[in-house]
Design a protein around this motif. Structure first.
Motif, PDB file in Angstrom:
ATOM      1  N   HIS A 148       0.843  -1.194   0.000  1.00 28.24           N
ATOM      2  CA  HIS A 148       0.000   0.000   0.000  1.00 28.24           C
ATOM      3  C   HIS A 148       0.878   1.244   0.000  1.00 28.24           C
ATOM      4  O   HIS A 148       1.684   1.451   0.903  1.00 28.24           O
ATOM      5  CB  HIS A 148      -0.908   0.023   1.227  1.00 28.24           C
ATOM      6  N   GLY A 149       0.723   2.084  -0.994  1.00 27.11           N
ATOM      7  CA  GLY A 149       1.443   3.345  -1.053  1.00 27.11           C
ATOM      8  C   GLY A 149       0.476   4.513  -1.016  1.00 27.11           C
ATOM      9  O   GLY A 149      -0.739   4.338  -1.069  1.00 27.11           O
ATOM     10  N   GLY A 150       1.013   5.711  -0.881  1.00 28.63           N
ATOM     11  CA  GLY A 150       0.172   6.895  -0.957  1.00 28.63           C
ATOM     12  C   GLY A 150      -0.058   7.610   0.349  1.00 28.63           C
ATOM     13  O   GLY A 150      -0.539   8.749   0.356  1.00 28.63           O
ATOM     14  N   ALA A 151       0.266   6.989   1.489  1.00 27.76           N
ATOM     15  CA  ALA A 151       0.071   7.641   2.781  1.00 27.76           C
ATOM     16  C   ALA A 151       1.206   8.628   3.049  1.00 27.76           C
ATOM     17  O   ALA A 151       2.335   8.436   2.604  1.00 27.76           O
ATOM     18  CB  ALA A 151      -0.007   6.617   3.896  1.00 27.76           C
ATOM     19  N   THR A 152       0.901   9.693   3.785  1.00 32.74           N
ATOM     20  CA  THR A 152       1.891  10.659   4.227  1.00 32.74           C
ATOM     21  C   THR A 152       2.032  10.553   5.739  1.00 32.74           C
ATOM     22  O   THR A 152       1.025  10.611   6.453  1.00 32.74           O
ATOM     23  CB  THR A 152       1.473  12.093   3.864  1.00 32.74           C
ATOM     24  N   LEU A 153       3.251  10.388   6.233  1.00 31.24           N
ATOM     25  CA  LEU A 153       3.478  10.246   7.672  1.00 31.24           C
ATOM     26  C   LEU A 153       4.080  11.530   8.229  1.00 31.24           C
ATOM     27  O   LEU A 153       5.099  12.016   7.717  1.00 31.24           O
ATOM     28  CB  LEU A 153       4.395   9.057   7.969  1.00 31.24           C
ATOM     29  N   LEU A 154       3.445  12.070   9.260  1.00 33.22           N
ATOM     30  CA  LEU A 154       3.919  13.265   9.950  1.00 33.22           C
ATOM     31  C   LEU A 154       4.098  12.952  11.429  1.00 33.22           C
ATOM     32  O   LEU A 154       3.450  12.059  11.964  1.00 33.22           O
ATOM     33  CB  LEU A 154       2.920  14.415   9.813  1.00 33.22           C
ATOM     34  N   THR A 155       4.955  13.727  12.082  1.00 36.18           N
ATOM     35  CA  THR A 155       5.072  13.625  13.530  1.00 36.18           C
ATOM     36  C   THR A 155       4.184  14.687  14.169  1.00 36.18           C
ATOM     37  O   THR A 155       3.727  15.631  13.503  1.00 36.18           O
ATOM     38  CB  THR A 155       6.526  13.850  13.991  1.00 36.18           C
ATOM     39  N   THR A 156       3.965  14.556  15.467  1.00 38.11           N
ATOM     40  CA  THR A 156       3.169  15.536  16.194  1.00 38.11           C
ATOM     41  C   THR A 156       3.868  16.887  16.294  1.00 38.11           C
ATOM     42  O   THR A 156       3.241  17.878  16.682  1.00 38.11           O
ATOM     43  CB  THR A 156       2.867  15.027  17.614  1.00 38.11           C
ATOM     44  N   ARG A 157       5.145  16.952  15.970  1.00 36.09           N
ATOM     45  CA  ARG A 157       5.894  18.211  16.010  1.00 36.09           C
ATOM     46  C   ARG A 157       5.859  18.941  14.671  1.00 36.09           C
ATOM     47  O   ARG A 157       6.307  20.082  14.579  1.00 36.09           O
ATOM     48  CB  ARG A 157       7.358  17.958  16.404  1.00 36.09           C
ATOM     49  N   GLU A 158       5.372  18.300  13.616  1.00 37.24           N
ATOM     50  CA  GLU A 158       5.311  18.918  12.298  1.00 37.24           C
ATOM     51  C   GLU A 158       3.968  19.614  12.086  1.00 37.24           C
ATOM     52  O   GLU A 158       2.972  19.290  12.744  1.00 37.24           O
ATOM     53  CB  GLU A 158       5.535  17.867  11.213  1.00 37.24           C
ATOM     54  N   ALA A 159       3.958  20.562  11.155  1.00 38.68           N
ATOM     55  CA  ALA A 159       2.721  21.283  10.858  1.00 38.68           C
ATOM     56  C   ALA A 159       1.678  20.318  10.301  1.00 38.68           C
ATOM     57  O   ALA A 159       1.977  19.537   9.392  1.00 38.68           O
ATOM     58  CB  ALA A 159       3.000  22.389   9.848  1.00 38.68           C
ATOM     59  N   PRO A 160       0.451  20.340  10.829  1.00 39.21           N
ATOM     60  CA  PRO A 160      -0.593  19.447  10.326  1.00 39.21           C
ATOM     61  C   PRO A 160      -1.113  19.922   8.979  1.00 39.21           C
ATOM     62  O   PRO A 160      -0.779  21.030   8.527  1.00 39.21           O
ATOM     63  CB  PRO A 160      -1.676  19.551  11.410  1.00 39.21           C
ATOM     64  N   PRO A 161      -1.939  19.120   8.298  1.00 41.97           N
ATOM     65  CA  PRO A 161      -2.512  19.546   7.016  1.00 41.97           C
ATOM     66  C   PRO A 161      -3.327  20.828   7.185  1.00 41.97           C
ATOM     67  O   PRO A 161      -3.874  21.099   8.250  1.00 41.97           O
ATOM     68  CB  PRO A 161      -3.411  18.367   6.625  1.00 41.97           C
ATOM     69  N   GLU A 162      -3.404  21.611   6.090  1.00 45.96           N
ATOM     70  CA  GLU A 162      -4.157  22.861   6.143  1.00 45.96           C
ATOM     71  C   GLU A 162      -5.666  22.628   6.062  1.00 45.96           C
ATOM     72  O   GLU A 162      -6.447  23.481   6.496  1.00 45.96           O
ATOM     73  CB  GLU A 162      -3.711  23.781   5.013  1.00 45.96           C
ATOM     74  N   ARG A 163      -6.082  21.505   5.479  1.00 46.81           N
ATOM     75  CA  ARG A 163      -7.505  21.182   5.374  1.00 46.81           C
ATOM     76  C   ARG A 163      -7.691  19.694   5.645  1.00 46.81           C
ATOM     77  O   ARG A 163      -6.911  18.868   5.174  1.00 46.81           O
ATOM     78  CB  ARG A 163      -8.045  21.522   3.985  1.00 46.81           C
ATOM     79  N   VAL A 164      -8.709  19.376   6.415  1.00 45.16           N
ATOM     80  CA  VAL A 164      -9.036  17.979   6.720  1.00 45.16           C
ATOM     81  C   VAL A 164     -10.529  17.774   6.500  1.00 45.16           C
ATOM     82  O   VAL A 164     -11.353  18.478   7.088  1.00 45.16           O
ATOM     83  CB  VAL A 164      -8.664  17.619   8.170  1.00 45.16           C
ATOM     84  N   ASP A 165     -10.866  16.812   5.654  1.00 49.45           N
ATOM     85  CA  ASP A 165     -12.271  16.492   5.390  1.00 49.45           C
ATOM     86  C   ASP A 165     -12.774  15.359   6.272  1.00 49.45           C
ATOM     87  O   ASP A 165     -13.965  15.288   6.587  1.00 49.45           O
ATOM     88  CB  ASP A 165     -12.460  16.114   3.915  1.00 49.45           C
ATOM     89  N   VAL A 166     -11.880  14.447   6.626  1.00 49.47           N
ATOM     90  CA  VAL A 166     -12.207  13.352   7.544  1.00 49.47           C
ATOM     91  C   VAL A 166     -11.092  13.289   8.579  1.00 49.47           C
ATOM     92  O   VAL A 166      -9.929  13.086   8.225  1.00 49.47           O
ATOM     93  CB  VAL A 166     -12.331  11.994   6.817  1.00 49.47           C
ATOM     94  N   LEU A 167     -11.440  13.488   9.839  1.00 47.18           N
ATOM     95  CA  LEU A 167     -10.463  13.442  10.933  1.00 47.18           C
ATOM     96  C   LEU A 167     -10.765  12.236  11.808  1.00 47.18           C
ATOM     97  O   LEU A 167     -11.837  12.146  12.401  1.00 47.18           O
ATOM     98  CB  LEU A 167     -10.530  14.721  11.771  1.00 47.18           C
ATOM     99  N   LEU A 168      -9.817  11.315  11.867  1.00 49.26           N
ATOM    100  CA  LEU A 168      -9.960  10.094  12.650  1.00 49.26           C
ATOM    101  C   LEU A 168      -8.940  10.128  13.780  1.00 49.26           C
ATOM    102  O   LEU A 168      -7.747  10.331  13.534  1.00 49.26           O
ATOM    103  CB  LEU A 168      -9.743   8.858  11.770  1.00 49.26           C
ATOM    104  N   VAL A 169      -9.409   9.926  15.004  1.00 47.73           N
ATOM    105  CA  VAL A 169      -8.549  10.075  16.173  1.00 47.73           C
ATOM    106  C   VAL A 169      -8.552   8.793  16.989  1.00 47.73           C
ATOM    107  O   VAL A 169      -9.600   8.382  17.510  1.00 47.73           O
ATOM    108  CB  VAL A 169      -9.006  11.256  17.057  1.00 47.73           C
ATOM    109  N   ARG A 170      -7.411   8.147  17.074  1.00 47.46           N
ATOM    110  CA  ARG A 170      -7.242   7.038  18.003  1.00 47.46           C
ATOM    111  C   ARG A 170      -6.913   7.657  19.363  1.00 47.46           C
ATOM    112  O   ARG A 170      -5.859   8.260  19.533  1.00 47.46           O
ATOM    113  CB  ARG A 170      -6.126   6.102  17.532  1.00 47.46           C
TER     114      ARG A 170
END
Length: 381
Positions: A90-112
């Motif tokens: 599976h490709g296509g995912a972007t991995l960020l850390t909690t210290r990096e700037a989050p996306p500017e727009r989110v249409d679906v936000l899923l929180v574990r």
């Protein structure tokens, strides 16, 4: 793990064939089932926060048209996610850390839902500007992880919040974005002053980013270790292993001003805290400070360290385990020079002295009280 889009193979990281803990649980499968059954559009900007071992990210990236952004505080969790995505093609995912700037727009936000309420608060604050009136916001966790305080955070920062019925001891959280809400500023990072009986750190400032262990006060185990650290030994290289907010390593840096002190942790929030704590207290000392995100001491050359200081965790999310501590002790023995020492603090009942004797052939009781022990093990050869 069986998902609405097929089966995926998952492992934790680092891979250990003896590890009986799965890389997913009922909270992950409940959320994936809900997304499929509700027909949630996953072709837009999907952000997943706190995906522990990549179960959600791997499943969603395998679904039609989904290329999620995965935000994590865990180096080990990110490494598991990379491996699980590759394992399943599976490709296509972007991995960020909690210290990096989050996306500017989110249409679906899923929180574990994380173990730390503070980390949840920080991440909701950071993501709120990206959420719009049409954003689908769904949280997930085991029943024992979701409390009234959890729901109150979603309600205060995102908007009206409700929960699902429990299924296999898991529950979902549904929040409807309300842009008119004014949750106030993000309170993190948090600073506090240490008490006057903490040796070289007396009255000094500690900086804690959200999610770091005991972020609002000095925990009693670390306090006990600080009271029994070795005096000046002339060590050239010292490691604060599992550094958290960096108070132990900073104390060592002030005690051994010419030594190189390595701060290492698998939490991005922790290493950021350690850097800030060190800068506030010891930034002008002549010795070098090195801050590392990673799997303990895995990146250090064998036989390159004189002293390792360690307050190991004994939980992996909700599971109680000594596997992390044993791995840390093993790494310490590999990294130490002959004659080098590992100093450990732990609860009396954990029996760390037995593991140290098994690895090092020796274990000395340095100090004890009714709850904690400080142990020393010396690498003989």
């Amino acid at each position: 793990m069986t998902t609405p889009w097929g089966e995926v193979g998952l492992t934790r990281y680092p891979v250990d064939p003896r590890d009986q803990l799965r890389a997913w649980d009922a909270a992950d499968t409940y959320l994936l089932k809900h997304l499929a059954e509700s027909g949630t559009d996953l072709t837009g900007a999907v952000a997943v926060v706190g995906d522990r071992w990549g179960a959600l990210g791997t499943a969603l990236t395998g679904s039609a048209g989904c290329a999620p952004t995965l935000i994590s505080d865990s180096y080990l969790g990110q490494q598991a996610t990379y491996a699980n995505l590759e394992r399943n093609g599976h490709g296509g995912a972007t991995l960020l850390t909690t210290r990096e700037a989050p996306p500017e727009r989110v249409d679906v936000l899923l929180v574990r839902v994380p173990k730390s309420l503070a980390l949840l608060e920080d991440q909701l604050h950071r993501l709120r500007p990206a959420v719009h009136e049409g954003t689908v916001v769904v949280g997930t966790g085991m029943v024992k992880e979701i409390h009234t305080s959890t729901l109150n955070l979603f309600e205060r920062i995102i908007g009206p919040t409700r929960t699902s019925l429990a299924e296999r001891k898991a529950r979902l959280i549904f929040a409807t974005p309300d842009r008119s809400r004014t949750p106030g500023p993000n309170p993190w990072p948090h600073r506090y002053e240490l008490p006057d009986d903490i040796g070289v750190l007396a009255g000094r400032t500690v900086v804690n980013h959200a999610g770091v262990f005991c972020a609002e006060r000095l925990d009693i185990g670390t306090r006990f270790l600080l009271g029994h650290l070795p005096p000046r030994t002339g060590a050239a290289r010292i490691v604060d292993l599992g550094c958290g907010n960096g108070v132990v390593g900073t104390s060592a840096a002030l005690t051994e001003p010419d030594a190189e002190v390595v701060f290492t942790d698998e939490s991005f929030q922790a290493v950021a805290s350690a850097e800030a704590t060190y800068a506030a207290n010891a930034g002008e000392r002549p010795g070098k400070a090195d801050f590392r995100i990673g799997d303990g001491l895995a990146g250090l050359a064998p036989g390159s360290v004189d002293l390792v200081l360690n307050n190991p965790p004994f939980h992996s999310h909700q599971a109680t385990t000594d596997a992390t501590a044993f791995r840390m002790f093993t790494q310490a023995r590999e990294a130490l020079r002959p004659g080098g020492e590992l100093w450990v603090v732990g609860n009396r009942h954990l029996g760390y002295h037995l593991k140290l004797r098994r690895l090092f052939g020796n274990s000395e009781l340095v100090a004890s009280d009714p709850k904690f022990v400080v142990l020393k093990a010396v690498k003989r050869s």
